[in-house]
Design a protein around this motif. Structure first.
Motif, PDB file in Angstrom:
ATOM      1  N   LEU B 173     107.076 -23.572 -13.758  1.00 29.41           N
ATOM      2  CA  LEU B 173     106.570 -23.015 -15.015  1.00 29.41           C
ATOM      3  C   LEU B 173     107.264 -21.696 -15.322  1.00 29.41           C
ATOM      4  O   LEU B 173     107.664 -21.438 -16.458  1.00 29.41           O
ATOM      5  N   VAL B 174     107.422 -20.866 -14.283  1.00 31.10           N
ATOM      6  CA  VAL B 174     108.127 -19.597 -14.492  1.00 31.10           C
ATOM      7  C   VAL B 174     109.540 -19.879 -15.001  1.00 31.10           C
ATOM      8  O   VAL B 174     110.009 -19.252 -15.962  1.00 31.10           O
ATOM      9  N   ILE B 177     109.398 -21.062 -18.666  1.00 28.08           N
ATOM     10  CA  ILE B 177     109.130 -19.975 -19.609  1.00 28.08           C
ATOM     11  C   ILE B 177     110.365 -19.094 -19.746  1.00 28.08           C
ATOM     12  O   ILE B 177     110.723 -18.642 -20.837  1.00 28.08           O
ATOM     13  N   PHE B 180     112.653 -20.796 -21.995  1.00 25.19           N
ATOM     14  CA  PHE B 180     112.076 -20.703 -23.339  1.00 25.19           C
ATOM     15  C   PHE B 180     112.420 -19.364 -23.982  1.00 25.19           C
ATOM     16  O   PHE B 180     112.814 -19.281 -25.146  1.00 25.19           O
ATOM     17  N   LEU B 181     112.307 -18.291 -23.187  1.00 23.90           N
ATOM     18  CA  LEU B 181     112.561 -16.952 -23.744  1.00 23.90           C
ATOM     19  C   LEU B 181     114.042 -16.725 -24.022  1.00 23.90           C
ATOM     20  O   LEU B 181     114.401 -15.792 -24.745  1.00 23.90           O
ATOM     21  N   PHE B 189     110.640 -25.009 -26.776  1.00 25.02           N
ATOM     22  CA  PHE B 189     110.689 -25.704 -25.487  1.00 25.02           C
ATOM     23  C   PHE B 189     111.482 -27.002 -25.587  1.00 25.02           C
ATOM     24  O   PHE B 189     111.510 -27.788 -24.652  1.00 25.02           O
TER      25      PHE B 189
END
Lengths: 457, 484
Positions: B173-174, B177, B180-181, B189
């Motif tokens: 997940l990290v 994300i 994503f950033l 996403f």
């Protein structure tokens, strides 16, 4: 503003109910009054207006959090119906709860440091009384005493901080302080920073962040179970609403000074909370530590100071309050039966009451942050905000502590599903069961509809 | 037409709820019927999917637009094969439970369907966030299955399993994300946006390790495998089948879809380490398998060895390796289900899986012996069985990366033959006579499962080309994305 008046009026009404003999109708009256107050609050949406010489500013942020606080209180009343039945001085307790709610709402809509202080004190003093409301129980008395001593200390720090800030800026008003700091970023005197630190200490006390969390487990444990539920949800929500409002508006221009402090405290809090929770045998005490840990996650969002932070905090608090209330509804039943709240009390619940077991599992999974429950989305938004601000190390710490969290949340789930017993010593039915189903279902629905909630703010 | 994919995805979810509502007597048959229908429905895409390289049946619905999250699913050859593996194995797994006593059946089948829903979601999601949600969702039902229907020590073992896999997924997940950033403009996403990212090599390495952790734990790759033997041994047979037959493929699929094309430089920087770990895993797990006494545990270790080869082939990052990996995922899925079922049949009748205490079953059980031999030979990759095609391609792929790696990876064939044949000898051969009273003749449902598995072992072994053709355009497309 009308909301605060309504709630306060409702509180006074409860006190009068004994004199005018409408105690029996009071419970329904309070529920209706709260529902009306929520309605009034929602009507004020998108009409930012400030009252009393800019002491109070009712903006969307304030409304969103007040509605959350009132809804949680409404649910709380539903949950603790049996508590009010058993208590002799029911109307007094109801009045104190309503006054506490008043204070909590003040903490969401203040635009002046003195107003913050007043709100905080109304809330805290009510809570000191309620913690000790089980008069014949030593532990309850201890809890009240401890809470009062610690709370008074914290208030002292907070007040000193406010005084120092006032000394530099010459105003209590949040906007004035924000303008002043914005203009003098580079030549703020040392006492201004000292003021920020003291404010931080005071607020850390109130949200039970490490290393100022020592009061929380004892106070939560000793207080009557329904009061603990109120503290873990309403008080915490109000404290965080105030925390964010204060720091995001007042001190955003000197954020480099305080975000690192908050980040470190956040990491400490979630690790301490989660690690200590693993060693608890009493479920109530375990939830107390878990609430400390949750404070750590929310502090992460505060440290991130981005536009998405407040939405993240809001969502997290909704998810957290829902599942906390759900579990406390069950704990309340257990405590009313005078059973020990060791994890083993849940043994075999899945066999005797599969629905309740499933709902408790959902609440636990939500608290542990497993998708698609609401708790996961709360955590997700916080991780997102923190990573966006470059706090990769903090997110990794949060990952680690979430894993520790699984240990104790799953202990309850495992007890329910693998316990050898065919029946449990307590029964969940009627209103508490309805309540539990409500919080379970909402936990899932909110998980799927996060877009709406986060975009509110 | 493109709605078909949505139906395939949703059907198990609905079936899951229906299982809870239906009466207790019919639930087994109901579950079998529904899962077979889903299989038939999903297989009708077979003839259309192979022609396209990219994702067909793609569909997008907005979900959380403000965060660039959409409900985007699609299917190319690779996804299709894994979806069909899932929809094929689930009825087989349900059929394998027909002759067994299962407490609280309704919840059991409901959880299996929920698991199927999550697995199909993982294999078709084209949005990073959606992928993560399905990935996590798959964990909950299997955890409950292992916890509630598992052996004596299930509490401790499943908790370890859960925490291990959750650690991986949170790190993923990290990573997601983080990706994503990095997407330009309005963050998203969408997998296409991830493919188009221009990351520096240190950023790619960071993302690589975050995602690799999740996939490596799921597969599992040495040294992150320690949850696996205990969990496989302790879980109920159907749970083990789900875990090894399908869930393990989530990890490999994750590498193929979400790691290789997203951070190609990160992969080429660290592929040596990944392949080395995989190869160590092959040799280590094979050796461990040789000394196991518990047959179920032996298969668990053999599974680590097989998946080690698959992961080495994937990280070799060439067409032969990828094609081999995809084919081998299918073969391994079917074979391992067959093997676990054989272990279950033996345990069900004789009350033990200890190879020292067994022996002589072959003297009386001809049908069982023949099917056991066929499935075992598929597993040791004899030519003309399905195992051979996959392992040949995989070794080919690994060889293209490094001859030494291929040399050690090739040990899997030899060591595999050692532990498989040794255990076969211990269980089936010998002078012991086991009477029909002790070893009850196979029930019709048991025979059906064994026949189906054997048929697949031989048919896909002989006629492997159609399956390879389905994934070929998709693999070519993937490689062109990697080398862009």
């Amino acid at each position: 503003m009308n909301t605060i008046v309504t709630i306060a009026g409702l509180g006074i009404l409860s006190m009068l109910s004994e004199i005018f003999h409408f105690k029996k109708q009071l419970f329904v009256l309070i529920l209706l009054g709260l529902a009306a107050a929520i309605g009034i609050s929602v009507m004020e949406w998108d009409t930012a207006y400030s009252y009393y010489n800019h002491m109070v500013l009712i903006d969307n942020y304030a409304i969103a959090f007040s509605v959350l606080l009132m809804s949680v209180t409404l649910l709380w009343f539903l949950m603790s119906q049996s508590y009010f039945k058993s208590e002799s001085s029911m109307e007094a307790h109801a009045a104190i709860i309503l006054f506490a709610l008043c204070g909590a709402i003040c903490m969401t809509c203040f635009s002046d440091l003195s107003m913050l202080f007043i709100g905080l004190e109304i809330l805290s003093i009510s809570m000191y009384v309620l913690c000790g409301s089980d008069k014949l129980n030593k532990r309850s008395n201890e809890s009240a005493m401890k809470y009062f001593m610690m709370g008074a200390f914290a208030t002292g720090f907070l007040l000193f901080g406010i005084a120092l800030i006032y000394g530099v800026v010459g105003s209590f008003n949040l906007t004035d302080i924000a303008t002043y700091t914005g203009q003098n970023v580079n030549n703020l005197p040392m006492i201004f920073y000292a003021g920020i630190v003291l404010l931080l200490v005071g607020l850390f006390f109130k949200v039970s962040a490490a290393p100022f969390h020592f009061w929380a487990p004892d106070v939560y444990d000793g207080a009557p179970t329904v009061i603990t539920a109120f503290m873990a949800t309403v008080v915490k929500t109000a404290a965080f609403a105030a925390f964010y409002r204060l720091f995001a508006t007042c001190f955003s221009s000197v954020f480099t000074f305080w975000i690192d402090i908050i980040a470190i405290v956040a990491a400490l809090t979630m690790l301490a909370g989660n690690i200590l929770a693993v060693y608890q045998t009493s479920v109530k005490r375990m939830l107390a530590y878990s609430s400390v840990a949750h404070a750590g996650y929310i502090l992460m969002a505060l440290a991130a100071v981005s536009q998405s932070s407040k939405g993240a905090i809001f969502l997290y608090l909704i998810a957290y309050s829902l599942s906390t209330l759900g579990v406390f509804a069950v704990l309340n039943i257990i405590h009313e039966k005078k059973l020990s709240d060791d994890v083993s009390v849940f043994n075999g619940l899945a066999k005797s009451n599969p629905l309740a077991a499933a709902m408790i599992s959902i609440c636990m999974l939500s608290m542990a942050g497993i998708p698609p429950m609401a708790g996961f989305f709360g955590k997700y938004y916080i991780f997102l905000a923190a990573l966006n601000s470059g706090f990769t190390w903090l997110v990794l710490m949060a990952v680690l502590s979430s894993l520790i969290g699984v240990f104790y949340y799953f202990r309850i789930v495992m007890a329910m599903y693998t316990g050898k017993n065919e029946t449990t010593a307590f029964e969940i039915k009627g209103l508490p069961l309805f309540f539990l189903v409500l919080s379970g279902v909402l936990s899932v629905i909110i998980g799927l509809g996060t877009n709406f909630i986060v975009n509110l703010l | 037409m493109s709605k078909d994919l949505l139906y395939i995805l949703i059907a198990p979810l609905i079936a899951s709820f229906l299982c809870l509502l239906i009466g207790k007597d019919g639930v087994k048959k109901f579950a079998l019927a529904i899962s077979s229908l889903i299989f038939l429905f999903s297989s009708h895409i077979f003839f259309e999917i192979g022609k396209h390289g990219g994702s067909v049946y793609q569909m997008t619905y907005p979900w959380i637009p403000s965060l660039g999250i959409s409900f985007k699913i699609g299917m190319d050859g690779i996804s299709f094969l894994l979806v069909i593996l899932t929809t094929f194995l689930v009825p087989l797994i349900i059929l394998s439970s027909f002759n067994r006593e299962i407490k609280t059946e309704k919840s059991f089948y409901a959880l299996i369907f929920l698991m199927q829903f999550a697995l199909i979601g993982v294999f078709t999601a084209l949005d990073g966030f959606l992928f993560y949600i399905f990935w996590e969702l798959a964990l909950i039902p299997i955890w409950f299955i292992c916890l509630m229907w598992g052996g004596k020590d299930s509490k401790r073992i499943t908790l370890k399993f859960f925490i291990y896999t959750l650690a991986g997924s949170l790190l993923m997940l990290v990573g997601l994300i983080y990706l994503f950033l990095q997407t330009p403009g309005e963050h998203t996403f969408d997998i296409e946006a991830f493919y188009n990212l221009q990351l520096t090599s240190s950023q790619q390495s960071f993302v690589f390790w975050m995602m690799f952790a999740a996939f490596a734990i799921k597969m599992p790759v040495f040294p992150l495998h320690t949850w696996q033997p205990d969990t496989y041994t302790d879980a109920p047979t159907q749970g083990t089948m789900l875990l090894s037959g399908i869930m393990l493929k989530m990890g490999v699929y994750g590498v193929i879809r979400w790691l290789l094309p997203v951070v190609p430089n990160g992969v080429s920087e660290w592929m040596g380490v990944a392949i080395a770990l995989s190869v160590i895993g092959i040799v280590y797990a094979s050796c461990m398998a040789i000394v196991q006494k518990d047959y179920k545990r032996l298969i668990a270790y053999s599974s680590i060895a097989h998946v080690g080869l698959i992961s080495a082939g994937v990280f070799a990052n060439n067409e032969a390796g990828l094609q081999g990996a995809i084919f081998q995922m299918l073969s391994h899925g079917v074979n391992v289900v067959g093997l676990f079922f054989i272990a279950d049949i033996i345990f069900n009748r004789l009350g033990t899986r200890n190879t020292d205490e067994l022996g002589g079953i072959a003297n009386n059980q001809r049908f069982f012996t023949i099917t056991f031999v066929i499935i075992m030979l598929g597993s040791v990759a004899l030519p003309l069985t399905n195992g051979f095609v996959g392992e040949f391609l995989l070794l080919n792929g690994v060889f293209a990366y490094s001859g030494y790696a291929a040399l050690f990876a090739g040990l899997t064939v030899i060591l595999g033959a050692v532990y498989m044949l040794r255990s076969y000898k211990a269980i089936m051969l010998g002078d012991k006579i086991i009477s029909n009273e002790k070893f009850a003749p196979l029930a019709a449902s048991e025979k059906a499962v064994l026949i189906i598995v054997c048929a697949v072992v031989i048919i896909t072994g002989v006629l492997s080309q159609p399956l390879l053709e389905i994934s070929e355009p998709a693999v070519k497309n993937l490689i062109s994305v990697i080398n862009r």
